[in-house]
Scaffold this motif. Structure first.
Motif, PDB file in Angstrom:
ATOM      1  N   GLU A  87       1.880  18.165   5.791  1.00 29.77           N
ATOM      2  CA  GLU A  87       0.282  19.063   7.058  1.00 29.77           C
ATOM      3  C   GLU A  87       0.001  20.317   6.196  1.00 29.77           C
ATOM      4  O   GLU A  87      -1.449  20.334   6.683  1.00 29.77           O
ATOM      5  N   GLU A  88       0.278  20.689   5.480  1.00 32.66           N
ATOM      6  CA  GLU A  88       0.300  21.812   4.973  1.00 32.66           C
ATOM      7  C   GLU A  88      -1.374  20.927   3.954  1.00 32.66           C
ATOM      8  O   GLU A  88      -2.600  21.662   2.840  1.00 32.66           O
ATOM      9  N   ASP A  89      -0.823  20.035   3.148  1.00 34.68           N
ATOM     10  CA  ASP A  89      -1.975  19.391   2.439  1.00 34.68           C
ATOM     11  C   ASP A  89      -2.531  18.022   2.726  1.00 34.68           C
ATOM     12  O   ASP A  89      -3.546  17.991   2.177  1.00 34.68           O
ATOM     13  N   TYR A 130       9.910  24.688   2.712  1.00 32.02           N
ATOM     14  CA  TYR A 130      10.186  23.235   2.781  1.00 32.02           C
ATOM     15  C   TYR A 130      11.062  23.038   3.433  1.00 32.02           C
ATOM     16  O   TYR A 130      11.347  21.904   3.635  1.00 32.02           O
TER      17      TYR A 130
END
Length: 375
Positions: A36-38, A209
């Motif tokens: 979801e970060e990217d 992560y």
């Protein structure tokens, strides 16, 4: 046949995924959260009447301005031999791409050791990306896969005994009910991956992560192999005092490394992170300390991770050891575990905008363009 599709937000998406052959971690409900970060994630379900006939977890990423790119790793999950369904799914993806301002959509079909679907995909407007080298594609073309009939060979047993005779043992995150101790193991694993990053000039992932993988896939685990420092030092001192034929210089060097480490009694020297999803497992990340390469600890940790996976989860069909080159050191290392070298079919792009061809040109000639810009 009356096909239809809809975006799907139900928490039971994994149950839909697991109804299909060749499903993988990358099509799971939680994979979108990991990324979801990217990436943004949406899930699409296709129906023939009331029957679910295909599913896809799509990852959406911004390319520039408000233009996006859609990626479906090891999906969609469907019967690729059903030409009517393939035609409907393709046209639906064009609509989905436009709905999400995507210039194009890329898929890596979950088909292995077989490229026969290429003809039908090309006929539906997909562009095949042919690659000769395993790591020239977005996912490795070649993967080393160990099946659940895995057994230790005589050589593997001998290598394990040799490593254990040097006072090395493996520890797993599930060994600890106390969260603090489990976190310490994760810290040690992370430090080992940083050593690998530095040695190979690559970038893996940060500790958050790794923690997210363990939290979102609760059957997953970290393996770390440690030297029991005090026992090993005592043994080396005994060998230095004895009249055996061992190279005293080598023994003194090893003793010095052990006595001058920053760690306490347990010295982490190699580790792996294994993610379990359904009846599949992926050994996703690994690291080791090159200062203790003579301990053969990397193979030791990998072997123990494979054994522990099949021991704890008897339903597991295979452990994917990850990508390998067509030839090279990584392939040679993973061959120690006698895997099947599984070949993915080619990737396919579905252009939705003419900008696709400009982007592909830029990617193909990015080095030349960069040199031109720097003049």
């Amino acid at each position: 046949m009356k096909f239809s599709y809809t975006y799907y937000s139900g928490d039971d998406y994994d149950n839909l995924v697991k109804k299909f052959d060749n499903y993988s971690l990358l099509q799971s409900h939680k994979w979108g959260k990991i990324k979801e970060e990217d990436w943004n994630t949406k899930r699409v379900v296709f129906y023939d009447g009331d029957e679910i006939v295909a599913v896809a977890s799509i990852l959406i990423r911004r390319i520039f301005s408000n233009k996006n790119f859609i990626y479906i790793p090891y999906g969609p999950l469907m019967d690729y031999n059903n030409k009517e369904l393939l035609d409907f799914v393709t046209n639906s993806f064009k609509e989905i791409a436009k709905d999400n301002n995507a210039i194009y959509l890329k898929i890596v079909p979950p088909i292995f050791n077989d490229n026969s679907i290429s003809k039908d995909l090309i006929a539906n407007g997909w562009i095949e990306n042919k690659t000769d080298k395993s790591f020239d594609s977005i996912q490795p073309k070649l993967n080393a896969v160990v099946h659940n009939d895995f057994k230790l060979t005589k050589r593997m047993k001998q290598d394990r005994r040799t490593t254990e005779n040097k006072n090395v043992r493996s520890v797993y995150t599930f060994d600890f009910k106390v969260k603090e101790l489990s976190d310490n193991l994760l810290n040690d694993f992370y430090e080992l991956t940083r050593l690998t990053e530095k040695r190979q000039g690559i970038k893996l992932r940060n500790k958050d992560y790794f923690k997210s993988l363990l939290d979102n896939y609760p059957n997953s685990f970290v393996t770390v192999s440690y030297i029991e420092r005090n026992k090993r030092a005592d043994k080396l001192i005994e060998e230095l005092k004895s009249d055996n034929d061992k190279d005293k210089k080598v023994l003194r060097k090893e003793l010095w490394k052990i006595e001058n480490t920053k760690y306490g009694n347990l010295i982490p020297i190699s580790g792996t992170l294994t993610v379990v999803y359904g009846d599949t497992a992926e050994l996703l990340y690994a690291g080791f300390d090159d200062d203790f390469k003579s301990y053969n600890s990397a193979a030791y940790s990998w072997t123990n991770s494979i054994l522990k996976t099949f021991e704890r989860f008897p339903n597991i069909k295979y452990v994917n050891l990850g990508g390998v080159e067509n030839e090279g050191s990584l392939l040679n290392f993973k061959k120690k575990f006698h895997p099947e070298i599984r070949e993915s079919c080619n990737e396919f792009d579905l252009p939705v905008s003419k900008l696709y061809y400009l982007i592909k040109f830029a990617l193909k000639h990015k080095k030349t363009i960069r040199k031109f810009i720097k003049r």
